[in-house]
Write an enzyme that holds these catalytic residues in place. Structure first.
Site, PDB file in Angstrom:
ATOM      1  N   GLY A   7       0.815  -1.207   0.000  1.00  0.00           N
ATOM      2  CA  GLY A   7       0.000   0.000   0.000  1.00  0.00           C
ATOM      3  C   GLY A   7       0.844   1.250   0.000  1.00  0.00           C
ATOM      4  O   GLY A   7       1.422   1.622   1.011  1.00  0.00           O
ATOM      5  N   MET A  11      -0.356   7.884   2.675  1.00  0.00           N
ATOM      6  CA  MET A  11       0.312   7.565   3.940  1.00  0.00           C
ATOM      7  C   MET A  11       1.449   6.573   3.713  1.00  0.00           C
ATOM      8  O   MET A  11       2.566   6.756   4.210  1.00  0.00           O
ATOM      9  CB  MET A  11      -0.694   6.979   4.927  1.00  0.00           C
ATOM     10  CG  MET A  11      -1.789   7.928   5.345  1.00  0.00           C
ATOM     11  SD  MET A  11      -1.276   9.169   6.536  1.00  0.00           S
ATOM     12  CE  MET A  11      -1.159   8.182   8.034  1.00  0.00           C
ATOM     13  N   GLY A  12       1.173   5.513   2.969  1.00  0.00           N
ATOM     14  CA  GLY A  12       2.141   4.435   2.810  1.00  0.00           C
ATOM     15  C   GLY A  12       3.428   4.851   2.137  1.00  0.00           C
ATOM     16  O   GLY A  12       4.518   4.467   2.572  1.00  0.00           O
ATOM     17  N   LYS A 170      -7.291   4.543  18.324  1.00  0.00           N
ATOM     18  CA  LYS A 170      -7.314   5.462  17.182  1.00  0.00           C
ATOM     19  C   LYS A 170      -8.754   5.818  16.789  1.00  0.00           C
ATOM     20  O   LYS A 170      -9.043   6.955  16.393  1.00  0.00           O
ATOM     21  CB  LYS A 170      -6.581   4.832  15.996  1.00  0.00           C
ATOM     22  CG  LYS A 170      -6.577   5.682  14.715  1.00  0.00           C
ATOM     23  CD  LYS A 170      -6.011   7.072  14.911  1.00  0.00           C
ATOM     24  CE  LYS A 170      -5.631   7.765  13.621  1.00  0.00           C
ATOM     25  NZ  LYS A 170      -6.682   7.848  12.618  1.00  0.00           N
ATOM     26  N   ASN A 174     -10.279   9.598  16.671  1.00  0.00           N
ATOM     27  CA  ASN A 174     -10.947  10.248  15.548  1.00  0.00           C
ATOM     28  C   ASN A 174     -12.311  10.806  15.947  1.00  0.00           C
ATOM     29  O   ASN A 174     -12.730  11.848  15.440  1.00  0.00           O
ATOM     30  CB  ASN A 174     -11.091   9.270  14.381  1.00  0.00           C
ATOM     31  CG  ASN A 174      -9.794   9.125  13.597  1.00  0.00           C
ATOM     32  OD1 ASN A 174      -8.714   9.339  14.139  1.00  0.00           O
ATOM     33  ND2 ASN A 174      -9.899   8.760  12.343  1.00  0.00           N
ATOM     34  N   GLU A 177     -11.556  13.964  17.651  1.00  0.00           N
ATOM     35  CA  GLU A 177     -11.157  14.892  16.585  1.00  0.00           C
ATOM     36  C   GLU A 177     -12.392  15.523  15.926  1.00  0.00           C
ATOM     37  O   GLU A 177     -12.415  16.735  15.655  1.00  0.00           O
ATOM     38  CB  GLU A 177     -10.336  14.125  15.564  1.00  0.00           C
ATOM     39  CG  GLU A 177      -9.921  14.848  14.316  1.00  0.00           C
ATOM     40  CD  GLU A 177      -9.302  13.880  13.324  1.00  0.00           C
ATOM     41  OE1 GLU A 177      -9.946  13.606  12.292  1.00  0.00           O
ATOM     42  OE2 GLU A 177      -8.190  13.381  13.585  1.00  0.00           O
TER      43      GLU A 177
END
Length: 306
Positions: A7, A11-12, A170, A174, A177
Site C-alpha cells: 500500500g 500515507m504508505g 485510534k 478520531n 477529533e
C-alpha cells in the site's frame, strides 16, 4: 530490519520513504505504477505480486499493510500462502477494531501474528514521524519496537494492549477529533457573523499563540486562511465523514467494559459532530467550510467545491 510493505497511498509512500531513510530495507508493492516507481527511486525493492515476498523476505516475515479497511481481508487471503508460523502482519490502516480482533483470532489459529497500529498525523506525519497506537502480541511489539520508534515523532508511539487495542484507541481519537473540529468550525462561524467585523486570520493567529485552545487544529486553520483566504470560497461547506466517527458513536452505545458488561455512554458532542456532517450534504455552511479546510490540512482530503 527488512520488511514487506503493501500500500503506497498518501500515507504508505511517505512511511516507506521514512523507513528507507532510517536504514531499513523495504520490499513494497501497490497497484499504482507511479507510486511504485517513486518508492523504487527512494530505494525500495518493488515486487509485482505478493508471491514474490516469499523469496524476498527470508526468515521471519514482518509485513505492513496500509490499505483501505474493506481490502484488508483480501490482502490477508493473498498472503496466507507465503507466510510461515510466527510471521507477523501489521495493519496500519483505519480498520474497525472488531474486525481486527476477528482477524487476529483467525490468524492465531494458523500460527500467525496479527497486529494493529492506529496512525495519527496524516501524510505529513507518515513522512516525517507519526503518532502510533499499537496493539497485538507484546513480544512482537518488543521485537519490532525500533521500527515503530523510527516511524514516529519523538516519544510518539506506545503499546496499547492486545490485538485490536491500537485501532480502538485510534477510533476514539478520531471521534474526539470530530468534536474538536466541530467546535472550531462553529466558533469561527459565530466570529464571522458578529457585529465587530473581525479579522478571522488574526483571530486564528492569536488563538494559536499561547491561548488555552492553542493546538495543531487551530494552527491548521490559520494555515488554511493563509492559503485560501478567510472566506474559504473554494472550500466545500459539505463535510464528508469517515467510518471512525460513526464507529465511535456506535461503540459508545454498546461499550463492553473490562468486566464484560455493556454500557451506553453518552457522547453528545461526538454524535452531534457526526450528525452535522451527515446533515451538511446539500446544506453547506461556513462551519462546514472550516471543518473541510481542516480535513484538507491534516489529511490531504479533497474538499474543493465541485
Amino acid at each position: 530490519m527488512k520488511i514487506g510493505y503493501i500500500g503506497l497511498g498518501k500515507m504508505g509512500l511517505g512511511m516507506v520513504k521514512l523507513l528507507l531513510e532510517k536504514g531499513h530495507e523495504v520490499v513494497a508493492t501497490d497497484p499504482n505504477e507511479d507510486a511504485c516507481n517513486e518508492a523504487k527511486v527512494a530505494g525500495a525493492e518493488i515486487v509485482s505480486n505478493l508471491e514474490e515476498f516469499k523469496d524476498k523476505l527470508p526468515g521471519e516475515k514482518f509485513i505492513w499493510i496500509m490499505v483501505p479497511h474493506n481490502v484488508v481481508d483480501n490482502v490477508i487471503a493473498d498472503l496466507s500462502g507465503i507466510l510461515n508460523e510466527g510471521d507477523t502482519i501489521m495493519d496500519g490502516g483505519n480498520s474497525n477494531f472488531k474486525e481486527t480482533m476477528r482477524r487476529g483470532a483467525e490468524l492465531k489459529e494458523k500460527g500467525l501474528v496479527f497486529m494493529d497500529v492506529g496512525t495519527s498525523g496524516g501524510p505529513a506525519g507518515a513522512r516525517n514521524g507519526a503518532c502510533m497506537m499499537i496493539g497485538g502480541a507484546r513480544d512482537k511489539f518488543d521485537k519490532y519496537e525500533q521500527l515503530f520508534k523510527d516511524l514516529s515523532i519523538e516519544d510518539g508511539y506506545a503499546y496499547m494492549g492486545e490485538c485490536g487495542a491500537g485501532h480502538y484507541v485510534k477510533m476514539i481519537h478520531n471521534g474526539i477529533e470530530y468534536g474538536m473540529m466541530q467546535a472550531i468550525g462553529e466558533g469561527f462561524e459565530v466570529l464571522k457573523e458578529s457585529q465587530f467585523g473581525l479579522d478571522l486570520k488574526e483571530v486564528s493567529r492569536i488563538y494559536n499563540t499561547g491561548s488555552v485552545i492553542e493546538s495543531r487544529l487551530t494552527g491548521w486553520l490559520q494555515k488554511a486562511y493563509d492559503e485560501e483566504g478567510v472566506e474559504l470560497d473554494a472550500i466545500s461547506g459539505e463535510v464528508s465523514h469517515s467510518g471512525e466517527g460513526l464507529w465511535t458513536v456506535e461503540e459508545a452505545k454498546n461499550c463492553v467494559t473490562k468486566s464484560g458488561d455493556v454500557k451506553n455512554i453518552p457522547v453528545p458532542v461526538i454524535e452531534g459532530s457526526l450528525q452535522f456532517r451527515i446533515d451538511s450534504q446539500g446544506n453547506p455552511s461556513y462551519t462546514g467550510q472550516v471543518v473541510s479546510a481542516l480535513r484538507n490540512q491534516f489529511g490531504g482530503h479533497s474538499v474543493k467545491k465541485e
